[in-house]
Motif scaffolding. Structure first.
Motif, PDB file in Angstrom:
ATOM      1  N   UNK A 167       0.829  -1.203   0.000  1.00 56.94           N
ATOM      2  CA  UNK A 167       0.000   0.000   0.000  1.00 56.94           C
ATOM      3  C   UNK A 167       0.864   1.254   0.000  1.00 56.94           C
ATOM      4  N   UNK A 168       2.013   1.213   0.669  1.00 56.58           N
ATOM      5  CA  UNK A 168       2.906   2.370   0.651  1.00 56.58           C
ATOM      6  C   UNK A 168       3.469   2.579  -0.745  1.00 56.58           C
ATOM      7  N   UNK A 169       3.877   1.488  -1.404  1.00 57.12           N
ATOM      8  CA  UNK A 169       4.397   1.598  -2.769  1.00 57.12           C
ATOM      9  C   UNK A 169       3.343   2.175  -3.699  1.00 57.12           C
ATOM     10  N   UNK A 170       2.109   1.712  -3.534  1.00 57.55           N
ATOM     11  CA  UNK A 170       1.018   2.214  -4.382  1.00 57.55           C
ATOM     12  C   UNK A 170       0.757   3.691  -4.106  1.00 57.55           C
ATOM     13  N   UNK A 171       0.723   4.102  -2.839  1.00 58.20           N
ATOM     14  CA  UNK A 171       0.460   5.496  -2.497  1.00 58.20           C
ATOM     15  C   UNK A 171       1.553   6.404  -3.036  1.00 58.20           C
ATOM     16  N   UNK A 172       2.800   5.954  -2.967  1.00 58.94           N
ATOM     17  CA  UNK A 172       3.909   6.741  -3.512  1.00 58.94           C
ATOM     18  C   UNK A 172       3.701   6.975  -5.006  1.00 58.94           C
ATOM     19  N   UNK A 173       3.286   5.944  -5.716  1.00 61.20           N
ATOM     20  CA  UNK A 173       3.033   6.055  -7.158  1.00 61.20           C
ATOM     21  C   UNK A 173       1.913   7.062  -7.441  1.00 61.20           C
ATOM     22  N   UNK A 174       0.823   6.979  -6.673  1.00 63.42           N
ATOM     23  CA  UNK A 174      -0.312   7.886  -6.888  1.00 63.42           C
ATOM     24  C   UNK A 174       0.082   9.332  -6.619  1.00 63.42           C
ATOM     25  N   UNK A 198      10.276   1.780  -0.079  1.00 64.86           N
ATOM     26  CA  UNK A 198      10.989   3.059   0.018  1.00 64.86           C
ATOM     27  C   UNK A 198      11.700   3.445  -1.268  1.00 64.86           C
ATOM     28  N   UNK A 199      11.873   2.491  -2.185  1.00 67.63           N
ATOM     29  CA  UNK A 199      12.749   2.716  -3.334  1.00 67.63           C
ATOM     30  C   UNK A 199      12.263   3.820  -4.268  1.00 67.63           C
ATOM     31  N   UNK A 200      10.947   3.935  -4.450  1.00 62.50           N
ATOM     32  CA  UNK A 200      10.415   4.917  -5.394  1.00 62.50           C
ATOM     33  C   UNK A 200      10.143   6.273  -4.752  1.00 62.50           C
ATOM     34  N   UNK A 201      10.357   6.388  -3.445  1.00 61.25           N
ATOM     35  CA  UNK A 201      10.088   7.653  -2.752  1.00 61.25           C
ATOM     36  C   UNK A 201      11.238   8.635  -2.966  1.00 61.25           C
ATOM     37  N   UNK A 202      10.971   9.901  -2.702  1.00 61.78           N
ATOM     38  CA  UNK A 202      12.004  10.931  -2.819  1.00 61.78           C
ATOM     39  C   UNK A 202      12.920  10.969  -1.601  1.00 61.78           C
TER      40      UNK A 202
END
Length: 427
Positions: free
Chosen positions: A12-19, A41-45
């Motif tokens: 859910x965190x990965x999905x929210x980061x994408x959105x 955490x990988x796709x976050x800033x």
């Protein structure tokens, strides 16, 4: 660019980061220093690290989440689902820090979290409720009045944790003794509906108080507090009864002053429905809502938190889209030690999507689910067949899980046509 702290982990965190990146926000992740699983955490800033061990001291710790939001300069916090998303202390402390919360107000969450208060509110607004009581003496009186079975729940419990069904006098006596001994715990009891059918009605409520449908679903297979299989549209309940549940949902969320996305759960038995609980957060089955509405529900929550108003009828749930979701929960090891997924094969299957963010090279410490398997189609039979093939074709080794339980139920349910599925269930 606005910065948002994604106060969750895993899929859910990965999905929210994408959105949020799609919305033009800068997402920051959180990760517990004690948690080896950090794919989200990988796709976050950026990432804020949380001291402590276990969910209660890290991802669900309001103080540490608020401090993380301060540290990264977040304009808002998005919690997804789980215990933190239902904790009224989070929006309260964020407001004091001048940080927005993407979800209902603290007052609404507090009212929803307290089962006794939520049932009293539902009763006051005219929703049907089951006979119930709070506190050991009152529960003992309830059992004497209505008999057994009853279901016991922590008053402010989350996600079905601690729920216990009491069938016999000996079980009732034991439960009451434990309650009396634990003065710090508050318990709620209500009549248990044998062979009850659980239905969840999810809605979005905009700033004008207009209620928009996001779909309904029914629990097909439940193991303890875990919903292993859910399906939509609802087929196991009469249409007129389902319509009453939709109307009662709108009555409750508007009567509570709730704004945002919420799910009201009902139990159906003997041709009647009764209110169970209200959850003012993203539902675990949010992808089913998205399949029927064409809306990104995380983005919708964000719009609602910013005061959006939508024209009546502009958000629709297409109930000709059939969805079925299986959840491959992890069975905890008997020794309580962390597991390690040594093999994870999720086979491509037309119409099926997975929701998984596990790193097989690292131990599994806090996770309780391998993946969610969602299938959509023109009929329940087609969706169920696709889920069965995906579940039976999966190869998951290293941890115990419920894939076989799900496959056995689907094969014996009569929903899936004979010969559907590969019959090659992963170990």
């Amino acid at each position: 660019m606005r910065r948002v702290l994604i106060a969750n982990r895993g899929a859910i965190a990965a999905r929210a980061i994408e959105t949020f990146r799609t919305l033009g926000w800068s997402p920051t992740a959180v990760a517990a220093v004690s948690d080896p699983q950090r794919l989200h955490t990988l796709a976050a800033d950026g990432c804020e690290y949380l001291e402590g061990a276990g969910l209660a001291q890290t991802y669900d710790h309001v103080g540490r989440i608020v401090e993380a939001a301060r540290a990264c300069g977040a304009d808002a916090v998005y919690p997804g689902y789980g215990a933190l998303a239902e904790d009224p202390a989070l929006p309260e402390q964020l407001a004091a820090a001048g940080i927005a919360f993407i979800g209902p107000t603290a007052g609404v969450l507090a009212a929803a979290q307290d089962k006794d208060h939520a049932v009293a509110t539902a009763d006051r607004l005219g929703l049907p409720v089951l006979p119930h009581a709070t506190g050991s003496e009152q529960i003992a009186a309830l059992v004497k009045e209505i008999g057994l079975p009853v279901i016991l729940k922590p008053v402010t419990g989350c996600g079905g944790l601690g729920v216990r069904i009491v069938h016999t006098g000996a079980e009732a006596e034991e439960a009451l003794s434990l309650m009396a001994a634990d003065a710090g715990a508050d318990w709620y009891a209500e009549r248990y509906v044998e062979r009850g059918h659980v239905v969840g009605v999810t809605v979005a409520v905009d700033a004008a108080g207009t209620v928009h449908p996001l779909g309904e679903r029914e629990s097909l297979l439940v193991d303890g507090s875990m919903k292993l299989l859910e399906a939509s549209p609802v087929q196991g309940v009469a249409a007129e009864l389902l319509e009453r549940m939709r109307a009662d949902t709108a009555k409750l969320v508007t009567g509570m002053g709730l704004r945002g996305v919420a799910t009201v759960e009902f139990i159906v038995g003997a041709g009647r429905h009764y209110f169970l609980e209200v959850n003012g957060r993203l539902p675990l089955a949010y992808r089913m809502c998205e399949a029927q509405t064409g809306r990104d529900v995380v983005a919708l929550q964000t719009e609602l938190a910013q005061g959006a108003v939508f024209a009546p009828g502009s958000i629709r749930a297409d109930r000709d889209v059939h969805c079925l979701e299986a959840r491959l929960f992890i069975t905890p090891a008997a020794d309580g030690e962390p597991g390690r997924i040594t093999s994870l094969v999720l086979p491509p299957e037309p119409g099926v999507t997975y929701n998984c963010a596990l790193d097989t090279s690292r131990p599994v410490v806090l996770d309780n689910i391998v993946t969610q398997v969602l299938a959509c189609g023109d009929s329940r039979e087609l969706a169920a067949g696709a889920v069965l093939r995906a579940v039976e074709g999966s190869g998951i080794a290293g941890v115990a899980h419920c894939a076989e339980e799900i496959a056995v139920w689907l094969r014996g349910s009569g929903i899936v046509p004979e010969r559907a599925g590969s019959q090659a269930l992963g170990v």
